[in-house]
Design an enzyme around this catalytic site. Structure first.
Site, PDB file in Angstrom:
ATOM      1  N   PHE A 374       0.870  -0.885   0.251  1.00  0.00           N
ATOM      2  CA  PHE A 374      -0.074   0.026  -0.053  1.00  0.00           C
ATOM      3  C   PHE A 374       1.214   1.269  -0.140  1.00  0.00           C
ATOM      4  O   PHE A 374       0.396   1.605   0.621  1.00  0.00           O
ATOM      5  CB  PHE A 374      -1.130   0.056   1.102  1.00  0.00           C
ATOM      6  CG  PHE A 374      -1.775  -1.568   1.411  1.00  0.00           C
ATOM      7  CD1 PHE A 374      -2.151  -1.653   0.191  1.00  0.00           C
ATOM      8  CD2 PHE A 374      -1.503  -2.454   2.758  1.00  0.00           C
ATOM      9  CE1 PHE A 374      -2.920  -3.557   0.346  1.00  0.00           C
ATOM     10  CE2 PHE A 374      -1.835  -3.162   2.848  1.00  0.00           C
ATOM     11  CZ  PHE A 374      -2.833  -3.890   1.794  1.00  0.00           C
ATOM     12  N   CYS A 375       2.032   1.149  -0.504  1.00  0.00           N
ATOM     13  CA  CYS A 375       3.160   2.451  -0.635  1.00  0.00           C
ATOM     14  C   CYS A 375       2.994   2.697   1.001  1.00  0.00           C
ATOM     15  O   CYS A 375       3.792   4.711   0.953  1.00  0.00           O
ATOM     16  CB  CYS A 375       2.335   3.182  -1.189  1.00  0.00           C
ATOM     17  SG  CYS A 375       1.890   3.342  -3.377  1.00  0.00           S
ATOM     18  N   ALA A 376       3.296   1.782   2.095  1.00  0.00           N
ATOM     19  CA  ALA A 376       3.731   2.370   2.888  1.00  0.00           C
ATOM     20  C   ALA A 376       4.730   0.982   3.749  1.00  0.00           C
ATOM     21  O   ALA A 376       4.189   0.466   4.760  1.00  0.00           O
ATOM     22  CB  ALA A 376       1.927   2.413   3.828  1.00  0.00           C
ATOM     23  N   CYS A 453       4.613   0.124  -7.452  1.00  0.00           N
ATOM     24  CA  CYS A 453       3.571   0.499  -5.644  1.00  0.00           C
ATOM     25  C   CYS A 453       3.584  -0.013  -5.424  1.00  0.00           C
ATOM     26  O   CYS A 453       2.779  -0.109  -4.267  1.00  0.00           O
ATOM     27  CB  CYS A 453       3.492   2.244  -5.665  1.00  0.00           C
ATOM     28  SG  CYS A 453       3.630   3.251  -4.537  1.00  0.00           S
TER      29      CYS A 453
END
Ligand code: PLP
Length: 456
Positions: A374-376, A453
């Protein structure tokens, strides 16, 4: 002549328990093919990545489109209509987020763009403090500047105390924080964070990509200095986002993009740059994207913040109760003491890769969720999840209890019986073996492109 699209009667009469959608969205009845044959209504549980367009937004744009023309310097009638539409949209977005009268609303492409613009506007020498739980959009612009990352503590309370301590020790120009986690949905106490930041002479910027679609925000009341969010997550997927906030930094900053529209006067030797927002909006603006975003803001305001929150809370509770039935499912959480959350729930399923679960839900149940990190990445590492990450279900005003129930039933079937179909990893993503489902002609051949991503 009125070009306003009425939003009366577009809200479901009784949506309070999440039984029906709170607001109509485009694609609510979409049928998609199953790998096992036949088709089913698509259950879109991926709102946190990109939400469907509101019906009001689509009809507003259909009304506006014939008048679409160049803005600001166009002399024609349609140009005047388009210019008014753009500038009224700007004012509408500002009202929606409770902007102060002297705040600036800059139209950009999305939250990422807004935060990069803000990063270029922090006065030189000013340091920025950010947390390690952020989406990359609110992490990499600061990391690249060499700013200060604060590791979130085991509890939210301790994290706020650490923030206070860090600001006491280090002179800081800006605290950049998310309004709600795109992984767990946990809501941060933005008002309190703003008070802490201001006590130490720092400003606060909120990445509201997830918060703005789910909660009413007031920059003026909360003491937030800058706010960034995206139209495509706020039911207006037409390519616009915004940065809203204090004028002084934005007027002093170098133009975000150099070019036409951002200037007062240009000679061969030099340029006299315009004030914000024009200063940061060089090139032809996305009038229809801005109009879509404003219409979405207007519709959500009319639906009412309390109704939106109640609708999503009912769905979230139903999902959490459903998932809690299975010992194999673990729901992700950053802090045990975070009390509030939006309609975003991430979880893992024992014995199954997240990518496989997502592929199965799509192929056999027509349910759209997100999987990955989740782009985290720093947050997922902190939660001790490997590269496969987790599954994320997210919903909003177009979602219903039936969508949530379908997800829970599909997960139960997975745990009890295994998938009906065979899956393989192709181009780094799980996909059904011998997938008979084609794409509709307008989309062209399936590209099978893997996201760099792994999901937003
Ligand atoms: N911030 C958060 C919390 C997000 O969830 C996202 C997208 O998922 C972003 C920023 C980036 O948004 P965009 O891709 O619209 O720039």
């Amino acid at each position: 002549m009125s070009t306003r699209t009425s939003t009366t009667a577009v809200f479901a009469a009784d949506a309070s328990a999440g039984g029906q959608a709170l607001c109509p969205v485009v694609g609510a009845d979409l049928q998609v093919p199953l790998v096992t044959g036949g088709s089913l209504r698509y259950a879109n549980l991926d709102y946190a990545a990109s939400a469907p367009a509101l019906g009001t937004v689509a009809s507003h744009l259909a009304t506006a489109l014939p008048y679409y023309a160049s803005v600001h310097r166009g002399a024609g009638y349609a140009s005047q209509v388009s210019t008014a539409l753009l500038e009224n949209s700007r004012a509408c977005v500002g009202r929606f987020v409770g902007a102060r009268p002297d705040d600036v609303v800059v139209f950009v492409r999305n939250t990422t763009d807004a935060l990069n613009l803000l990063a270029s506007a922090v006065p030189s020498g000013g340091s920025v403090l950010y947390l390690d739980i952020e989406h990359h959009a609110n992490l990499t612009p600061w990391q690249r500047r060499g700013d200060v990352v604060l590791e979130a503590a085991p509890t939210l309370r301790e994290t706020l105390r650490d923030l206070d301590d860090a600001l006491r020790l280090t002179p800081t120009a800006l605290v950049a924080v998310t309004g709600a986690s795109n992984v767990t949905g946990e809501v941060l106490p933005v008002r309190e964070i703003a008070a802490i930041a201001h006590r130490h002479g720092a400003r606060v910027a909120v990445d509201a990509a997830q918060l703005a679609p789910h909660r009413r925000i007031s920059l003026a009341d909360w003491g937030v200095d800058y706010l960034a969010f995206s139209g495509h997550k706020l039911y207006a997927p037409y390519g616009a986002g915004v940065l809203v906030g204090r004028r002084d930094w934005l007027d002093a900053a170098p133009a975000y993009l150099a070019g036409g529209g951002a200037v007062r006067e240009v000679t061969t030797q030099s340029t006299d740059w315009a004030a914000a927002p024009a200063r940061h909006e060089a090139g032809t603006p996305n009038v229809l994207g801005a109009a879509a975003l404003a219409k979405a803001c207007e519709t959500l305001a009319e639906a009412g913040g309390a109704a939106v929150e109640a609708h999503e809370t009912a769905l979230r509770e139903r999902l959490l109760v459903g998932l809690a039935q299975y010992a194999e499912i673990s729901v992700l959480k950053i802090w045990p003491d975070a009390e509030e959350a939006i309609g975003v729930v991430a979880f893992t399923v024992a014995r199954y890769d997240a990518g496989l679960v997502a592929a199965y839900l799509s192929a056999e149940h027509a349910i759209g969720v997100r999987d990955g990190r989740f782009c985290a990445h720093p947050l997922l590492a902190r939660l001790r999840l490997g590269r496969d990450g987790a599954v994320r279900a997210s919903f909003g005003v177009g979602s219903t209890l039936a969508d949530v129930d379908r997800l829970v039933a599909a997960l139960e079937q997975l745990l009890r019986c295994r998938p009906d179909h065979q899956y393989e990893v192709r181009d780094g993503r799980y996909a059904p073996v011998d997938d008979p489902r084609g794409l509709p002609d307008f989309a062209g051949p399936g590209a099978g492109v893997a996201s760099p991503c792994e999901g937003a």
